[in-house]
Design an enzyme around this catalytic site. Sequence first.
Site, short mmCIF file in Angstrom:
data_model
loop_
_atom_site.label_atom_id
_atom_site.label_comp_id
_atom_site.label_asym_id
_atom_site.label_seq_id
_atom_site.Cartn_x
_atom_site.Cartn_y
_atom_site.Cartn_z
N HIS A 122 -34.83 55.75 -38.89
CA HIS A 122 -35.39 56.41 -37.79
C HIS A 122 -35.92 57.63 -38.17
CE1 HIS A 122 -36.36 57.90 -33.84
NE2 HIS A 122 -36.50 56.76 -33.46
N ASP A 199 -25.85 57.25 -38.11
CA ASP A 199 -26.60 56.96 -36.89
C ASP A 199 -26.09 56.01 -36.33
OD1 ASP A 199 -28.56 56.70 -35.31
OD2 ASP A 199 -30.24 57.05 -36.62
N GLN A 202 -28.08 52.59 -32.59
CA GLN A 202 -28.35 51.14 -32.46
C GLN A 202 -26.79 50.38 -32.59
OE1 GLN A 202 -30.70 50.32 -30.66
NE2 GLN A 202 -32.20 51.77 -31.31
N LYS A 225 -29.39 54.69 -24.47
CA LYS A 225 -29.30 53.15 -25.01
C LYS A 225 -28.14 52.32 -24.64
CE LYS A 225 -32.23 54.80 -28.98
NZ LYS A 225 -33.52 54.59 -28.68
N CYS A 364 -40.78 54.57 -34.77
CA CYS A 364 -40.26 55.79 -35.35
C CYS A 364 -39.70 55.38 -36.68
CB CYS A 364 -39.46 56.54 -34.39
SG CYS A 364 -40.65 57.03 -32.80
N1 7TS Z 1 -31.68 56.46 -34.57
C1 7TS Z 1 -32.16 54.90 -34.35
C2 7TS Z 1 -31.59 53.97 -35.21
C3 7TS Z 1 -32.89 54.81 -33.46
O1 7TS Z 1 -33.15 53.61 -33.11
C4 7TS Z 1 -33.40 55.95 -32.28
C5 7TS Z 1 -34.40 55.52 -31.28
C6 7TS Z 1 -33.06 57.21 -32.66
C7 7TS Z 1 -31.95 57.45 -33.74
C8 7TS Z 1 -33.35 58.49 -31.83
O2 7TS Z 1 -32.75 58.06 -30.68
P1 7TS Z 1 -33.14 59.35 -29.49
O3 7TS Z 1 -32.46 58.90 -28.31
O4 7TS Z 1 -32.75 60.55 -30.03
O5 7TS Z 1 -34.55 59.33 -29.46
N2 7TS Z 1 -35.07 54.25 -31.28
C9 7TS Z 1 -36.08 53.89 -30.56
C10 7TS Z 1 -36.59 52.84 -30.88
O6 7TS Z 1 -36.43 52.05 -31.50
N3 7TS Z 1 -37.63 52.79 -29.89
O7 7TS Z 1 -37.51 53.74 -29.21
C11 7TS Z 1 -36.75 54.72 -29.61
#
Ligand code: 7TS
Length: 407
Positions: A122, A199, A202, A225, A364
Amino acid sequence: MPDIQQIRADFPILHQQVHDKPLIYLDSTATSQKPRQVIEAMARYYQEDNANVHRGIHSLAERATASYEGARLKVARFIHAPSPKEIIFVRNTTEAINLVANAWGRAHLKPGDEVLITQMEHHSNIVPWQLVTQATGATLRYVPITRQGELDFAALDQLLTERTKIFAFTAMSNVLGTINPVAELIKKAHAVGAITLVDGAQSVPHLTTDVQALDADFLAFSGHKMLGPTGAGVLYGKRELLEAMPPFLGGGEMIREVFMDQSTWNTIPHKFEAGTPAIAEVIGLGAAVDYLTNIGMDWIHAHEQELVSYAWDRLSAIEGLRILGPEPARRGGLLAFTLEGVHPHDIAAVLDMFGVAVRAGHHCAQPVHDFFGIPATARASFYLYNTLEEVDVLTEALEKARAVFGV
Ligand code: 7TS
């Protein structure tokens, strides 16, 4: 054995109509929905305990601090961290990675050093490393992916060398669904003397996580999430790494003493939590962890496996539909796909007319899409509250979308 209808009853938002159709929420990879237990925990804090934490000695401040620190303990147990002191509350995965890139990276990286990431990251696990390698003169390298949507392990073995100082990789891709062999990757990194950042954005919401069994150095994830509110995320770090690291943000609470010419730092975790934290949100995250623990991560994973296997079979049968990434047994509960002749944004717009919420775009993760030579995909993602019947509605809506666009 949890009952899916009872689970659904806990999520008020799911019981609504969108365009006169029952809402089918298939976008939990972007953010999950929240059970009433989480919403109520936050409301209760504001209605009964609202006060700043770690500061006051009045009763409300003590209750607020106890709930906030209680959430830290719940999160530590959830990921099997040795101590709650190793849990840093941040806003989200993005902030957790930026914290490590800045606090650890700027202190340790120099020209000749390498930061290794992968082509399936991401943007939040790419851009902070671009910034810190540019600032320090270190080199950023990528483990390539294969056409099957998995890491190229032969290339990884070439890329991991004694020059590698940190290997930062996702436990599960938010586009390909690929579940990476985290323990094995960490072992390979440690063998060349590199540390690791996982990371877990997910993976932590969907799979049992044991940072001690994995021997992870850093783990980043987002509360929103995993049934929690937005604004509360987590950085886990091994105590010795956190203690040796300089702070990321400066301000109140993170100091021991402040003089006019210099300051000294508080102990961990407070050294990394400058200013008033997201108190209600962290308490909400604690309630989310309780909810997930009550249901059981093994059940959640098995449920998602059933959904994604069924969806794989049904969607694969649609003419012109192509799914990115590995077979269901090697992936988590999401499917990103293209439909020949229909732009992913149009797929999402038509599905919305049937009450089905999916995300479209590059999610992203632009390098993944570039690798496959496509600008965007549509993505359906599943969580504990989704059902096989919802997969049927998704399939029928996709067939109707093909008819609408004459493909
Ligand atoms: N890493 C992964 C693997 C992700 O899927 C996401 C967010 C992030 C980092 C960043 O997370 P945040 O909470 O800091 O924004 N992924 C997604 C997505 O797949 N659609 O919207 C956000």
